[in-house]
Every structure is written in C-alpha cells, then in structure tokens.
Design a protein around this motif. Structure first.
Motif, PDB file in Angstrom:
ATOM      1  N   LEU A  30      -9.878  -3.706  -5.258  1.00  0.00           N
ATOM      2  CA  LEU A  30     -10.784  -4.618  -4.557  1.00  0.00           C
ATOM      3  C   LEU A  30     -10.718  -5.969  -5.258  1.00  0.00           C
ATOM      4  O   LEU A  30     -11.070  -6.081  -6.438  1.00  0.00           O
ATOM      5  N   ARG A  31     -10.262  -6.979  -4.549  1.00  0.00           N
ATOM      6  CA  ARG A  31      -9.943  -8.266  -5.159  1.00  0.00           C
ATOM      7  C   ARG A  31     -10.920  -9.356  -4.739  1.00  0.00           C
ATOM      8  O   ARG A  31     -11.289  -9.452  -3.569  1.00  0.00           O
ATOM      9  N   SER A  32     -11.282 -10.181  -5.719  1.00  0.00           N
ATOM     10  CA  SER A  32     -12.155 -11.323  -5.483  1.00  0.00           C
ATOM     11  C   SER A  32     -11.412 -12.597  -5.871  1.00  0.00           C
ATOM     12  O   SER A  32     -10.716 -12.633  -6.886  1.00  0.00           O
ATOM     13  N   ALA A  33     -11.588 -13.637  -5.057  1.00  0.00           N
ATOM     14  CA  ALA A  33     -10.930 -14.906  -5.358  1.00  0.00           C
ATOM     15  C   ALA A  33     -11.660 -15.700  -6.438  1.00  0.00           C
ATOM     16  O   ALA A  33     -11.169 -16.729  -6.893  1.00  0.00           O
ATOM     17  N   GLY A  34     -12.839 -15.221  -6.852  1.00  0.00           N
ATOM     18  CA  GLY A  34     -13.600 -15.909  -7.886  1.00  0.00           C
ATOM     19  C   GLY A  34     -14.338 -14.899  -8.743  1.00  0.00           C
ATOM     20  O   GLY A  34     -14.089 -13.691  -8.656  1.00  0.00           O
ATOM     21  N   PRO A  35     -15.274 -15.350  -9.590  1.00  0.00           N
ATOM     22  CA  PRO A  35     -16.000 -14.430 -10.461  1.00  0.00           C
ATOM     23  C   PRO A  35     -16.771 -13.380  -9.663  1.00  0.00           C
ATOM     24  O   PRO A  35     -17.475 -13.702  -8.703  1.00  0.00           O
TER      25      PRO A  35
ATOM     26  N   THR B 238     -12.082   8.588  -5.382  1.00  0.00           N
ATOM     27  CA  THR B 238     -10.876   7.791  -5.572  1.00  0.00           C
ATOM     28  C   THR B 238     -11.124   6.780  -6.693  1.00  0.00           C
ATOM     29  O   THR B 238     -12.211   6.205  -6.793  1.00  0.00           O
ATOM     30  N   GLY B 239     -10.141   6.571  -7.534  1.00  0.00           N
ATOM     31  CA  GLY B 239     -10.254   5.553  -8.566  1.00  0.00           C
ATOM     32  C   GLY B 239     -10.269   4.160  -7.948  1.00  0.00           C
ATOM     33  O   GLY B 239      -9.520   3.872  -7.002  1.00  0.00           O
ATOM     34  N   LEU B 240     -11.126   3.295  -8.466  1.00  0.00           N
ATOM     35  CA  LEU B 240     -11.250   1.928  -7.968  1.00  0.00           C
ATOM     36  C   LEU B 240     -10.909   0.936  -9.075  1.00  0.00           C
ATOM     37  O   LEU B 240     -11.163   1.175 -10.250  1.00  0.00           O
ATOM     38  N   MET B 241     -10.348  -0.175  -8.673  1.00  0.00           N
ATOM     39  CA  MET B 241      -9.997  -1.242  -9.597  1.00  0.00           C
ATOM     40  C   MET B 241     -10.486  -2.561  -8.999  1.00  0.00           C
ATOM     41  O   MET B 241     -10.158  -2.881  -7.856  1.00  0.00           O
ATOM     42  N   PHE B 242     -11.292  -3.288  -9.743  1.00  0.00           N
ATOM     43  CA  PHE B 242     -11.803  -4.580  -9.295  1.00  0.00           C
ATOM     44  C   PHE B 242     -11.064  -5.691 -10.041  1.00  0.00           C
ATOM     45  O   PHE B 242     -10.979  -5.670 -11.271  1.00  0.00           O
ATOM     46  N   LEU B 243     -10.542  -6.651  -9.310  1.00  0.00           N
ATOM     47  CA  LEU B 243      -9.844  -7.789  -9.911  1.00  0.00           C
ATOM     48  C   LEU B 243     -10.535  -9.078  -9.500  1.00  0.00           C
ATOM     49  O   LEU B 243     -10.831  -9.287  -8.315  1.00  0.00           O
ATOM     50  N   GLU B 244     -10.792  -9.929 -10.485  1.00  0.00           N
ATOM     51  CA  GLU B 244     -11.380 -11.232 -10.193  1.00  0.00           C
ATOM     52  C   GLU B 244     -10.470 -12.338 -10.715  1.00  0.00           C
ATOM     53  O   GLU B 244      -9.947 -12.253 -11.823  1.00  0.00           O
TER      54      GLU B 244
ATOM     55  N   ALA C  28      10.155 -11.643  -9.454  1.00  0.00           N
ATOM     56  CA  ALA C  28       9.822 -12.978  -8.956  1.00  0.00           C
ATOM     57  C   ALA C  28       9.019 -12.900  -7.665  1.00  0.00           C
ATOM     58  O   ALA C  28       8.058 -13.652  -7.470  1.00  0.00           O
ATOM     59  N   PHE C  29       9.407 -12.006  -6.769  1.00  0.00           N
ATOM     60  CA  PHE C  29       8.635 -11.825  -5.543  1.00  0.00           C
ATOM     61  C   PHE C  29       7.205 -11.391  -5.882  1.00  0.00           C
ATOM     62  O   PHE C  29       6.238 -11.847  -5.260  1.00  0.00           O
ATOM     63  N   ALA C  30       7.065 -10.500  -6.858  1.00  0.00           N
ATOM     64  CA  ALA C  30       5.746  -9.964  -7.193  1.00  0.00           C
ATOM     65  C   ALA C  30       4.813 -11.044  -7.724  1.00  0.00           C
ATOM     66  O   ALA C  30       3.657 -11.143  -7.302  1.00  0.00           O
ATOM     67  N   VAL C  31       5.290 -11.864  -8.659  1.00  0.00           N
ATOM     68  CA  VAL C  31       4.393 -12.849  -9.275  1.00  0.00           C
ATOM     69  C   VAL C  31       4.095 -14.022  -8.352  1.00  0.00           C
ATOM     70  O   VAL C  31       3.098 -14.720  -8.534  1.00  0.00           O
ATOM     71  N   SER C  32       4.933 -14.238  -7.345  1.00  0.00           N
ATOM     72  CA  SER C  32       4.739 -15.387  -6.465  1.00  0.00           C
ATOM     73  C   SER C  32       3.979 -15.032  -5.190  1.00  0.00           C
ATOM     74  O   SER C  32       3.833 -15.874  -4.302  1.00  0.00           O
ATOM     75  N   THR C  33       3.476 -13.798  -5.096  1.00  0.00           N
ATOM     76  CA  THR C  33       2.635 -13.381  -3.972  1.00  0.00           C
ATOM     77  C   THR C  33       1.457 -12.592  -4.520  1.00  0.00           C
ATOM     78  O   THR C  33       1.538 -11.980  -5.591  1.00  0.00           O
ATOM     79  N   ARG C  34       0.349 -12.576  -3.793  1.00  0.00           N
ATOM     80  CA  ARG C  34      -0.836 -11.880  -4.258  1.00  0.00           C
ATOM     81  C   ARG C  34      -0.812 -10.417  -3.848  1.00  0.00           C
ATOM     82  O   ARG C  34      -0.287 -10.058  -2.794  1.00  0.00           O
ATOM     83  N   GLY C  35      -1.405  -9.564  -4.690  1.00  0.00           N
ATOM     84  CA  GLY C  35      -1.447  -8.133  -4.419  1.00  0.00           C
ATOM     85  C   GLY C  35      -0.485  -7.389  -5.315  1.00  0.00           C
ATOM     86  O   GLY C  35       0.471  -7.956  -5.856  1.00  0.00           O
TER      87      GLY C  35
ATOM     88  N   GLY D  51     -20.635 -13.053  -6.669  1.00  0.00           N
ATOM     89  CA  GLY D  51     -20.630 -12.493  -5.330  1.00  0.00           C
ATOM     90  C   GLY D  51     -19.435 -12.989  -4.532  1.00  0.00           C
ATOM     91  O   GLY D  51     -18.471 -13.524  -5.058  1.00  0.00           O
ATOM     92  N   GLY D  52     -19.486 -12.792  -3.243  1.00  0.00           N
ATOM     93  CA  GLY D  52     -18.366 -13.209  -2.404  1.00  0.00           C
ATOM     94  C   GLY D  52     -17.624 -12.014  -1.851  1.00  0.00           C
ATOM     95  O   GLY D  52     -17.912 -10.860  -2.189  1.00  0.00           O
ATOM     96  N   SER D  53     -16.680 -12.292  -1.005  1.00  0.00           N
ATOM     97  CA  SER D  53     -15.974 -11.215  -0.311  1.00  0.00           C
ATOM     98  C   SER D  53     -14.907 -10.582  -1.192  1.00  0.00           C
ATOM     99  O   SER D  53     -14.367 -11.216  -2.101  1.00  0.00           O
ATOM    100  N   LEU D  54     -14.624  -9.318  -0.899  1.00  0.00           N
ATOM    101  CA  LEU D  54     -13.573  -8.567  -1.576  1.00  0.00           C
ATOM    102  C   LEU D  54     -12.551  -8.135  -0.540  1.00  0.00           C
ATOM    103  O   LEU D  54     -12.896  -7.803   0.598  1.00  0.00           O
ATOM    104  N   THR D  55     -11.289  -8.126  -0.926  1.00  0.00           N
ATOM    105  CA  THR D  55     -10.244  -7.606  -0.051  1.00  0.00           C
ATOM    106  C   THR D  55      -9.694  -6.320  -0.649  1.00  0.00           C
ATOM    107  O   THR D  55      -9.615  -6.175  -1.864  1.00  0.00           O
ATOM    108  N   MET D  56      -9.312  -5.386   0.214  1.00  0.00           N
ATOM    109  CA  MET D  56      -8.911  -4.048  -0.234  1.00  0.00           C
ATOM    110  C   MET D  56      -7.388  -3.919  -0.207  1.00  0.00           C
ATOM    111  O   MET D  56      -6.738  -4.314   0.761  1.00  0.00           O
TER     112      MET D  56
END
Length: 317
Positions: free
Chosen positions: A16-21, A87-93, A286-293, A25-30
C-alpha cells in the motif's frame, strides 16, 4: 506439461503506497509485492514459464495476490489458501524525494506458515532453476526448514539453485541470518548479494575475493555482487566482469534488485553469455528504478531495447 523454467516460493504481499507521509493521511494505492513474486513476474514478462509457490490468506488480499500473479502469466497451481491467517501488508511512504520509508505488517501471515509439504509436489515436477531468497527462511521455523529442504532436494535432483541473500534487518540479525544462509549457499549454483550482504554467506568481515573463493570451493559457479548506482560485479572461475547501470531518471528504488535477478535469469534461460546476461540484468534494473511499483514497470520482451541509446525525456512517436 513440461516443467517451468523458474520455480520460486516465498511471501507475496500487498503493498500500500502513499505519495507523501503516512501520518498526514491521503490516498493509498494497492500493488503486488514480494521479492520472489517480483522475480517470477519479471521472468514471465520476458516469455519464460515461471511458477510461484506459497501460502496466501483466504481474505480479499489473498485473492488479489493470486489474480495479479495469474494476470502476469505466473503459474500458481501449487499455492495453498489459509483461512486462519492474514495476508502480509507493506506500507511505503515517499517521505522525501530521495527517501522511501517502509513499514511491514507481516507477523503471523499466511506465508509464515509455509512448510516442506507445500513444496514437495512443485519441486517433484521439476524446473530449470529454483530461485530462493534470504527473506523466506527469516519468516518462521517452518519456512526456514522448507527453504533448507528445497535447496537440498533441488541440488540432489540436479536443479540449479539461485540464492539471493536479500537480507532484511527487521526480520533477523546478521548473526542469525549467517547461521542459516551460509550453509544454504553450499547448495547454490548462483549467489546474488549486495556488497554489504556477501559476508552473510561466509566468514564475517572477510573481503570480497576471499568470500568468493570460498563460495567457489563449495560448488557455487557464479557470484553476482550488486553495487547500486555503480552496477554489479560477476565473479566466475574464469575471472571478474563488471556491468554498469543504464542512465535513467530514478524515481523508485524498490524492486530494483529483484529486477536485476529476473534479467540475469532470463538471460540464463535464453543461453546468453555472461556479458549478455549482465546487460539484460542491468536493463531490467533500469526499468525498475525509473518506474513506480515493485514490478509494474518491468519490460516485456519487445520492450527490452527501449532504453538503448535513449535520452532523458525521450518521446517515442
């Protein structure tokens, strides 16, 4: 049906990813996450048969995990559902432009209940390569025993084993990891580690050349040392080769090491020589670091040449 090219197992998680802290708060993407499943997706996108084995929860997150893997063409026939574990969850900010912070909620997850019996049938069916990481044996005693058994059984059956150290300090200490991973490396044909992880499969504090020489004596034939922005070194009995990184705009480092591994193994499946395998590994990194996820940006085979000679900000029309 013929055996898959790649067989791997471990914990596939929901990220679950957040674009900020997160605290703001704010939206999360899965997203789908997990070192072994990332490698399976990377290999499958390049046209190889990949099978992933594990235990997933009976909840909606477990269903999401399986749907994502199936959509990527990864075989999941050997996966068990566990109604009693989450299920194991991972939060990234994205804490700053240059810092991504990760929080795990994986204790007692379905994947931590992995055991030897989960792996018997998939391994008996065979594979061209068994891929392991140092994450799975850190999850639980049963997962540790399953990893040890799989490495020994594969090696005895003539299936090459690839071990990516992938040390996670939040799961176990370096001393505990070394006690498990050093013996495990003795069953591997390929060992992959970052420069600061390599002594976890050998003598603590030893230099790289000493550690590599010891691994060769124990039967390993290729040692890949990841150097981050400086590329990677590949040690074989014939000598050392270095591969640099491709020039891209890095936006997300998560999953880059798994992408590197997927690229290298894809090259191995295609029969490329060592320089060719390293170039493909660097390309996927290179593809991995230059795209999100974790794995969303990994290329398909027709896209492998997209980054050749490109300039930052290029537009393909």
């Amino acid at each position: 049906m013929t055996a898959p090219d790649l067989l791997t197992f471990g914990e596939a998680m929901v990220s679950l990813r957040s674009a900020g802290p997160l605290a703001a708060g704010g939206s999360l993407t899965m997203h789908l996450a997990g070192a072994e499943s990332n490698v399976a997706v990377g290999v499958a996108r390049l046209g190889h048969r990949a099978a992933w084995v594990g235990r997933v929860s009976g909840d909606e997150f477990g269903e999401y995990t399986l749907r994502q893997l199936r959509a990527e063409g990864v075989e999941v026939a050997g996966v068990s559902r566990d109604a009693d574990r989450p299920t194991g969850l991972m939060f990234l900010e994205q804490r700053t432009a240059d810092l991504t912070r990760v929080q795990y909620h994986r204790a007692g997850s379905a994947a931590s209940a992995l055991r030897v019996d989960d792996l018997r049938a998939p391994l008996a069916a065979g594979a061209r390569m068994l891929h392991l990481t140092g994450i799975t044996p850190a999850l639980s005693d049963t997962a540790r025993e399953a990893t040890r058994w799989a490495a020994e059984a594969a090696a005895a059956a003539g299936i090459p084993v690839c071990l990516d150290v992938n040390y996670r300090a939040r799961l176990w200490s370096r001393e505990s990891a070394r006690a498990v991973l050093a013996p495990l490396a003795g069953h591997a044909a390929i060992v992959i580690a970052s420069a600061d992880e390599l002594d976890l499969v050998g003598e603590p504090g030893a230099d790289e050349s000493t550690l590599v020489a010891d691994l060769f004596r124990r039967g390993v034939h290729t040692v890949l040392v990841k150097l981050g922005a400086d590329g990677a070194r590949a040690h074989t009995p014939d000598g050392v080769q270095h591969v640099g990184t491709l020039t891209v705009t890095a936006v997300d480092p998560v999953g880059a090491g798994d992408a590197f591994t997927a690229g290298y193994l894809s090259g191995w499946f295609d029969g490329l020589d060592l320089p060719g395998r390293l170039r493909r590994a660097a390309t996927l990194g290179a593809f991995a670091v230059s795209t999100r996820g974790d794995c969303e940006g990994l290329p398909r085979r027709a896209e492998l040449s997209l980054l050749e000679g490109h300039e930052t900000g290029s537009v393909l029309r």
